[in-house]
Design a protein around this motif. Structure first.
Motif, PDB file in Angstrom:
ATOM      1  N   PHE A  74       0.643  -1.114  -0.005  1.00 13.19           N
ATOM      2  CA  PHE A  74      -0.024   0.083  -0.043  1.00 13.19           C
ATOM      3  C   PHE A  74       0.763   1.157  -0.028  1.00 13.19           C
ATOM      4  O   PHE A  74       0.348   2.275  -0.717  1.00 13.19           O
ATOM      5  CB  PHE A  74      -0.994  -0.191   1.293  1.00 13.19           C
ATOM      6  CG  PHE A  74      -2.143  -0.867   0.885  1.00 13.19           C
ATOM      7  CD1 PHE A  74      -3.283  -0.147   0.286  1.00 13.19           C
ATOM      8  CD2 PHE A  74      -2.325  -2.139   1.361  1.00 13.19           C
ATOM      9  CE1 PHE A  74      -4.453  -1.025   0.219  1.00 13.19           C
ATOM     10  CE2 PHE A  74      -3.482  -2.819   1.243  1.00 13.19           C
ATOM     11  CZ  PHE A  74      -4.373  -2.411   0.373  1.00 13.19           C
ATOM     12  N   VAL A  75       1.966   1.392   0.794  1.00 14.55           N
ATOM     13  CA  VAL A  75       2.785   2.473   0.749  1.00 14.55           C
ATOM     14  C   VAL A  75       3.355   2.644  -0.752  1.00 14.55           C
ATOM     15  O   VAL A  75       3.546   3.754  -1.023  1.00 14.55           O
ATOM     16  CB  VAL A  75       3.952   2.205   1.897  1.00 14.55           C
ATOM     17  CG1 VAL A  75       5.137   3.289   1.624  1.00 14.55           C
ATOM     18  CG2 VAL A  75       3.477   2.314   3.433  1.00 14.55           C
ATOM     19  N   LYS A  76       3.881   1.451  -1.255  1.00 17.48           N
ATOM     20  CA  LYS A  76       4.583   1.899  -2.708  1.00 17.48           C
ATOM     21  C   LYS A  76       3.280   2.186  -3.493  1.00 17.48           C
ATOM     22  O   LYS A  76       3.659   2.950  -4.557  1.00 17.48           O
ATOM     23  CB  LYS A  76       5.375   0.447  -2.865  1.00 17.48           C
ATOM     24  CG  LYS A  76       6.517   0.256  -2.074  1.00 17.48           C
ATOM     25  CD  LYS A  76       7.499   1.288  -2.066  1.00 17.48           C
ATOM     26  CE  LYS A  76       8.166   1.219  -3.503  1.00 17.48           C
ATOM     27  NZ  LYS A  76       9.357   2.189  -3.374  1.00 17.48           N
ATOM     28  N   ALA A  77       2.230   1.667  -3.524  1.00 21.37           N
ATOM     29  CA  ALA A  77       1.249   1.809  -4.349  1.00 21.37           C
ATOM     30  C   ALA A  77       0.798   3.565  -4.136  1.00 21.37           C
ATOM     31  O   ALA A  77       0.652   4.100  -5.151  1.00 21.37           O
ATOM     32  CB  ALA A  77       0.049   1.067  -4.161  1.00 21.37           C
ATOM     33  N   ALA A  78       0.837   3.946  -2.945  1.00 21.87           N
ATOM     34  CA  ALA A  78       0.597   5.348  -2.574  1.00 21.87           C
ATOM     35  C   ALA A  78       1.595   6.186  -3.246  1.00 21.87           C
ATOM     36  O   ALA A  78       1.238   7.503  -3.610  1.00 21.87           O
ATOM     37  CB  ALA A  78       0.542   5.643  -1.177  1.00 21.87           C
ATOM     38  N   VAL A  79       2.840   6.007  -3.106  1.00 22.54           N
ATOM     39  CA  VAL A  79       3.914   6.503  -3.749  1.00 22.54           C
ATOM     40  C   VAL A  79       3.727   7.057  -5.278  1.00 22.54           C
ATOM     41  O   VAL A  79       3.815   8.012  -5.776  1.00 22.54           O
ATOM     42  CB  VAL A  79       5.239   5.933  -3.468  1.00 22.54           C
ATOM     43  CG1 VAL A  79       6.276   6.637  -4.338  1.00 22.54           C
ATOM     44  CG2 VAL A  79       5.539   5.952  -2.167  1.00 22.54           C
ATOM     45  N   GLU A  80       3.319   5.842  -5.936  1.00 24.11           N
ATOM     46  CA  GLU A  80       2.966   5.884  -7.613  1.00 24.11           C
ATOM     47  C   GLU A  80       1.854   6.694  -7.570  1.00 24.11           C
ATOM     48  O   GLU A  80       2.006   7.602  -8.736  1.00 24.11           O
ATOM     49  CB  GLU A  80       2.917   4.429  -7.945  1.00 24.11           C
ATOM     50  CG  GLU A  80       2.587   4.628  -9.508  1.00 24.11           C
ATOM     51  CD  GLU A  80       3.757   5.155 -10.274  1.00 24.11           C
ATOM     52  OE1 GLU A  80       3.609   5.698 -11.166  1.00 24.11           O
ATOM     53  OE2 GLU A  80       5.040   5.101  -9.866  1.00 24.11           O
ATOM     54  N   ALA A  81       0.964   6.609  -6.742  1.00 24.21           N
ATOM     55  CA  ALA A  81      -0.299   7.469  -7.143  1.00 24.21           C
ATOM     56  C   ALA A  81      -0.113   8.908  -6.762  1.00 24.21           C
ATOM     57  O   ALA A  81      -0.442   9.831  -7.648  1.00 24.21           O
ATOM     58  CB  ALA A  81      -1.515   6.866  -6.145  1.00 24.21           C
ATOM     59  N   LEU A  82       0.570   9.040  -5.803  1.00 29.81           N
ATOM     60  CA  LEU A  82       1.061  10.479  -5.190  1.00 29.81           C
ATOM     61  C   LEU A  82       1.825  11.347  -6.572  1.00 29.81           C
ATOM     62  O   LEU A  82       1.660  12.341  -6.659  1.00 29.81           O
ATOM     63  CB  LEU A  82       1.914  10.643  -3.920  1.00 29.81           C
ATOM     64  CG  LEU A  82       1.062  10.345  -2.833  1.00 29.81           C
ATOM     65  CD1 LEU A  82       1.915  10.046  -1.783  1.00 29.81           C
ATOM     66  CD2 LEU A  82      -0.036  11.144  -2.401  1.00 29.81           C
ATOM     67  N   ARG A  83       2.438  10.609  -6.951  1.00 28.44           N
ATOM     68  CA  ARG A  83       3.480  11.148  -8.300  1.00 28.44           C
ATOM     69  C   ARG A  83       2.357  11.671  -9.415  1.00 28.44           C
ATOM     70  O   ARG A  83       2.636  12.511  -9.853  1.00 28.44           O
ATOM     71  CB  ARG A  83       4.405   9.863  -8.984  1.00 28.44           C
ATOM     72  CG  ARG A  83       5.714   9.748  -8.040  1.00 28.44           C
ATOM     73  CD  ARG A  83       6.628   8.691  -8.699  1.00 28.44           C
ATOM     74  NE  ARG A  83       7.625   8.580  -8.071  1.00 28.44           N
ATOM     75  CZ  ARG A  83       8.454   7.411  -8.219  1.00 28.44           C
ATOM     76  NH1 ARG A  83       8.062   6.605  -8.900  1.00 28.44           N
ATOM     77  NH2 ARG A  83       9.637   7.539  -7.389  1.00 28.44           N
ATOM     78  N   ARG A  84       1.366  10.759  -9.663  1.00 28.94           N
ATOM     79  CA  ARG A  84       0.312  11.174 -10.706  1.00 28.94           C
ATOM     80  C   ARG A  84      -0.567  12.205 -10.307  1.00 28.94           C
ATOM     81  O   ARG A  84      -1.034  12.764 -11.143  1.00 28.94           O
ATOM     82  CB  ARG A  84      -0.392   9.936 -10.967  1.00 28.94           C
ATOM     83  CG  ARG A  84       0.547   8.612 -11.588  1.00 28.94           C
ATOM     84  CD  ARG A  84      -0.695   7.460 -11.640  1.00 28.94           C
ATOM     85  NE  ARG A  84       0.278   6.096 -11.855  1.00 28.94           N
ATOM     86  CZ  ARG A  84      -0.316   5.096 -12.142  1.00 28.94           C
ATOM     87  NH1 ARG A  84      -1.632   4.680 -12.170  1.00 28.94           N
ATOM     88  NH2 ARG A  84       0.346   3.845 -12.081  1.00 28.94           N
TER      89      ARG A  84
END
Length: 399
Positions: free
Chosen positions: A232-242
């Motif tokens: 979830f943390v790594k998914a959040a990082v990618e979503a925050l970039r977008r």
């Protein structure tokens, strides 16, 4: 030689502190680096230790008093206590403890305070601390210990009898941390336009991946366990970039866009909720994320987190599922503008390609500040996390 014992240097965000517990009393011998007093601030409990071997001469600030940064709180006399005096002092103290228990004075301040809260009669306890001193643990154990026989504890008859149906109330002051938590929650409720959007995610792909590789993962990363938070943390990082607005903050009339992802992870402790920060998560592996979160949890329970570790953060994640929560609306952690809430995984019948299947499902909640984040961006951000969790390869491939 006398030494002034001072309060720690507080960060700029902390105005003052409160003396929580004195672990040593005037006249007691203290070894170098031995804990003397706990100082409670809005965010963390700080420990003050002895600067050298010696004796605590005088306490200038009692428990419950407010102190400022670097304020003198006690006087310490450096130098080892006379060897001949120690046994002599220990003998009457031990006798007092065995004959009278804590009849009033041979208990640590924290033990007395806890005994008052729990209604424990100190005179019935036998101390296990140094020189027979009653410790906080002795009081805690008193609540679970089996009652002694009437002949062995004649004072038990003197205990007040609670009448059936009596309505008992207990009033205790809020800790500084709890008061600060309450203030921040009210600030969020009154100072933001908070909305929450929900979605549900199929956890079967991540659970299958975890089941397949968890043993190998643990061996390859020195005992670090593969959990769900890393995904979830790594998914959040990618979503925050977008969606950079979700990673931004409001400062007065300005919007501050952060070119990095520092994710705050909510950790529950006996004293309240704390949010240590994973810094530069975009450069961390899943193993590093899992190991750091585990370390945060252990040190949070022991009160060992530092101010710096709980300061900052551009986005938060909280997992109410570990306590059984099925759905909630998490509250934003200012000055951040969004927080992701995870919940319990429950098996439910779902329609998949026209067929009903039983799948492990989790509700996700994203609370966001509508002053900065539009509903469209919030929903798309949450869908992006859902898509990556349902197809974990997207996290690696940044799809």
């Amino acid at each position: 030689m006398t030494i002034e014992i001072k309060a720690p240097t507080f960060p700029e965000s902390v105005q003052d502190g409160t003396v929580a517990t004195w672990h040593k009393q005037p006249g007691e011998a203290v070894a170098r680096d031995e804990l003397i007093v706990d100082i409670e601030t809005d965010k963390v409990v700080l420990e003050v230790v002895a600067p050298a071997n010696g004796t605590l001469s005088e306490i200038l600030k009692g428990e419950g008093e407010t102190i400022l940064s670097n304020e003198v709180i006690a006087i310490f006399a450096e130098g080892d206590a006379p060897a001949a005096a120690a046994p002599a002092a220990a003998a009457p103290a031990a006798a007092e403890a065995s004959d009278e228990g804590a009849a009033g004075g041979f208990a640590s301040p924290s033990a007395r305070k806890l005994a008052e809260e729990k209604g424990v009669d100190l005179s019935t306890l036998k101390g296990t601390g140094k020189d027979g001193r009653i410790t906080k643990e002795d009081v805690e154990n008193a609540g679970t210990a089996k009652p002694a026989a009437a002949a062995a504890a004649p004072k038990a008859a003197e205990a007040p009898v609670v009448i059936a149906g009596e309505r008992i109330e207990k009033r205790v002051p809020m800790t500084r941390m709890r008061k600060r938590i309450a203030e921040r929650l009210m600030e969020t409720a009154q100072g933001t336009a908070m909305l929450t959007t929900f979605n549900e995610v199929n956890m079967a792909p991540v659970m299958a991946l975890r089941s397949k590789y968890k043993d190998q993962f643990e061996k390859s990363h020195n005992g670090t366990r593969l959990g769900f938070m890393g995904f979830f943390v790594k998914a959040a990082v990618e979503a925050l970039r977008r969606f950079p607005a979700v990673n931004a903050s409001i400062d007065g009339n300005d919007i501050v866009y952060h070119g990095y992802q520092d994710i705050s992870v909510a950790v529950s402790t006996d004293k309240g909720l704390v949010v240590p920060v994973l810094r530069d998560v975009e450069n961390m592996s899943i193993a590093e994320v899992e190991n750091t979160i585990r370390d945060f949890g252990i040190r949070a329970q022991a009160g060992k987190l530092t101010m710096e570790e709980m300061t900052g953060g551009t986005f938060s994640i909280t997992n109410g599922g570990v306590f059984g929560s099925l759905m909630s609306t998490p509250i934003i952690n200012p000055p951040q503008t969004a927080i992701l809430g995870m919940h319990s995984i429950k098996e439910r019948p779902m329609a998949v390609n026209g067929e009903v299947k039983i799948l492990p499902m989790m509700y996700l909640a994203l609370s966001y500040d509508h002053r900065l984040i539009d509903g469209k961006d919030a929903v798309q951000f949450l869908v992006a996390i859902k898509d990556m969790i349902e197809d974990p390869a997207r996290i690696l491939l940044e799809l």
